[in-house]
Design an enzyme around this catalytic site. Structure first.
Site, mmCIF file in Angstrom:
data_model
loop_
_atom_site.group_PDB
_atom_site.id
_atom_site.type_symbol
_atom_site.label_atom_id
_atom_site.label_comp_id
_atom_site.label_asym_id
_atom_site.label_seq_id
_atom_site.Cartn_x
_atom_site.Cartn_y
_atom_site.Cartn_z
ATOM 1 N N HIS A 151 -1.881 -0.342 -6.979
ATOM 2 C CA HIS A 151 -0.574 -0.937 -7.192
ATOM 3 C C HIS A 151 0.541 -0.196 -6.478
ATOM 4 C CE1 HIS A 151 -0.981 2.281 -10.128
ATOM 5 N NE2 HIS A 151 0.315 2.283 -10.290
ATOM 6 N N CYS A 152 0.223 0.888 -5.752
ATOM 7 C CA CYS A 152 1.270 1.696 -5.107
ATOM 8 C C CYS A 152 1.110 1.798 -3.593
ATOM 9 C CB CYS A 152 1.280 3.106 -5.703
ATOM 10 S SG CYS A 152 1.951 3.196 -7.372
ATOM 11 N N ILE A 153 -0.011 2.377 -3.166
ATOM 12 C CA ILE A 153 -0.140 2.791 -1.769
ATOM 13 C C ILE A 153 0.014 1.633 -0.770
ATOM 14 C CG2 ILE A 153 -1.592 4.024 -0.107
ATOM 15 C CD1 ILE A 153 -0.517 5.730 -2.416
ATOM 16 N N ASP B 33 4.257 0.276 -1.640
ATOM 17 C CA ASP B 33 5.473 1.076 -1.640
ATOM 18 C C ASP B 33 6.033 1.389 -0.249
ATOM 19 O OD1 ASP B 33 4.981 0.972 -4.300
ATOM 20 O OD2 ASP B 33 4.426 3.078 -4.529
#
Length: 444
Positions: free
Chosen positions: A280-282, A285
């Site tokens: 859910h980030c890399i 973002d």
């Protein structure tokens, strides 16, 4: 002016008093991988907590004592069934909350631009129920300026002044699901305030549940801190994946190279290649920053290049599979392929932005009959962009022999790699789990 029995000039003192005697009520919006562990942590130290989620299935599960996050410690979850925790789908109970923490998704749009719809709809949804003196904290990863540009004006539209009538901070989540070496309690918590009083209150309130706070000068600094953490990882994943492509062409084992380089006691941090990036980030973002940077006339070429490499990896893996099948006189169309591991990283059940799922989509589009096996994902979940009516295959010797190829995408510890190696006709290994030189193994 008096509101809720609190003189507006004494709102900060009133909240400090509640923190001091631990009588405050904490509300957490978004009960996923970030919000639920945080809510449980506050409850486990004796704080009253109200958890909010628009997904009724989650709320119903929590009300009946069901833990839907496999990485959450069962002992930590026991508090969910006590009177210290309540759960709701609507925002009426926000009127009881002293600290409101927002942990909702911040995905990308179809055009790879920030999608703040969950954040904005949440803030607008809670506005009628916020009481004077509330401390609001955004934890969702986003671009620098979001707290100041999107949350602040919406809350001040009630005629309130930040730092006097309400308090606003940004404190980015740093969860790493499945990492047993770190917990919500032990991971240092970065926090930035809209005013000095906001920061002081935020540090005090979070300190009830978190061991170490890391205050910074502004919400923008806190927002940028989280992006730097994830962009550094994204860029290094892109670098090692590019090194893998070069090494494969040269007949060099990139994993052997990494092991050798890791013996250097300074100046080298090992990163490991794979079929792409996930979670859910890399994969998300970095593009929040590239989008915001354009507003200031900056072209973030380095970040975008890493994105190009990482997003191209699933196609490279599929091409390696195609060539391996071709070497054995087989076509992709009609081939039966088993994908091992569809979570985005080992030993968790989170499939968000998983490169394994992207590989499944590419294979399906090329006429491959796709199956998967993942002990953490027994049934293929409902996803916005991917639809597969599949259940996880049980890895028996007889079943493995039925597939033309087995593609290792995520190397869960629960897989029996000896059985996989012995009974698979062809293995395409994207994680370096199997030794080179084995007749039925191709590295990708």
């Amino acid at each position: 002016m008096l509101t809720d029995g609190i003189d507006e000039l004494d709102a900060a003192q009133a909240l400090f008093a509640k923190v001091g005697d631990r009588s405050l009520c904490v509300g957490v919006i978004g009960l996923g991988y970030v919000g639920l562990p945080l809510a449980l942590r506050f409850a486990n130290v004796g704080i009253r907590v109200i958890g909010f989620d628009t997904d009724r299935k989650k709320v119903d599960a929590l009300r009946t004592g069901e833990n839907y996050l496999s990485h959450v410690n069962p002992d930590d979850f026991l508090v969910a069934s006590t009177d210290r925790m309540r759960f709701a789908c609507d925002y009426k109970l926000v009127s009881e909350v002293d600290l409101l923490i927002i942990c909702v998704p911040t995905p990308l749009s179809a055009h790879r631009t920030p999608d703040l719809s969950f954040v904005i709809s949440t803030v607008e949804g809670v506005l009628p129920y916020l009481r004077r003196g509330v401390l609001v904290s955004l934890e969702s990863t986003t671009y620098p300026g979001t707290t100041h540009e999107e949350l602040l004006p919406r809350i001040t539209s009630r005629g309130w002044q930040v730092g006097r009538d309400f308090f606003l901070v940004f404190s980015p989540e740093r969860e790493d699901p499945g990492n047993k070496g770190h917990s919500t309690q032990s991971i240092p918590k970065v926090i930035g305030g809209t005013t000095a009083k906001c920061l002081e209150l935020g540090v005090a309130a979070y300190s009830l549940a978190i061991d170490r706070m890391v205050p910074v000068s502004s919400t923008q600094t806190a927002e940028m801190t989280k992006l730097l953490e994830n962009i550094q990882r994204a860029v290094n994943i892109g670098l090692v994946n590019e090194m893998k492509l070069v090494s494969e062409k040269m007949g060099i084992d990139i994993h052997e190279v990494i092991r050798a380089a890791s013996t250097k006691p300074f100046g080298f941090t090992p990163y490991f290649p794979g079929p792409g990036w996930g979670g859910h980030c890399i994969p998300i973002d970095p593009f929040y920053l590239t989008w915001k940077a354009r507003e200031f006339g900056v072209n973030t070429r380095f970040i975008e290049l890493a994105g190009e490499i990482n997003t191209a990896m699933p196609n490279w893996v599929v091409e390696r599979l195609r060539l391996a099948l071709n070497d054995r006189g087989m076509a992709m169309f009609g081939a039966q392929v088993l994908v091992l591991g569809i979570a985005y990283k080992p030993d968790i059940g989170d499939v968000r932005e998983s490169p394994a799922v992207e590989i499944m989509e590419i294979l399906k589009s090329q006429g491959v009959i796709v199956s998967y096996s993942d002990p953490w994902v027994p049934i293929f979940p409902t996803m916005r962009r991917h639809v597969f009516d599949l259940k996880s295959e049980v890895l028996t010797p007889d079943r493995l022999t039925c597939f033309d190829a087995v593609l290792l995408a995520t190397d869960h510890a629960l897989f029996d790699y000896e059985v996989i190696l012995q009974f698979s006709r062809l293995i395409v290994d994207t994680r370096g789990r199997f030794s080179r030189g084995t007749s039925n193994v191709v590295h990708a």
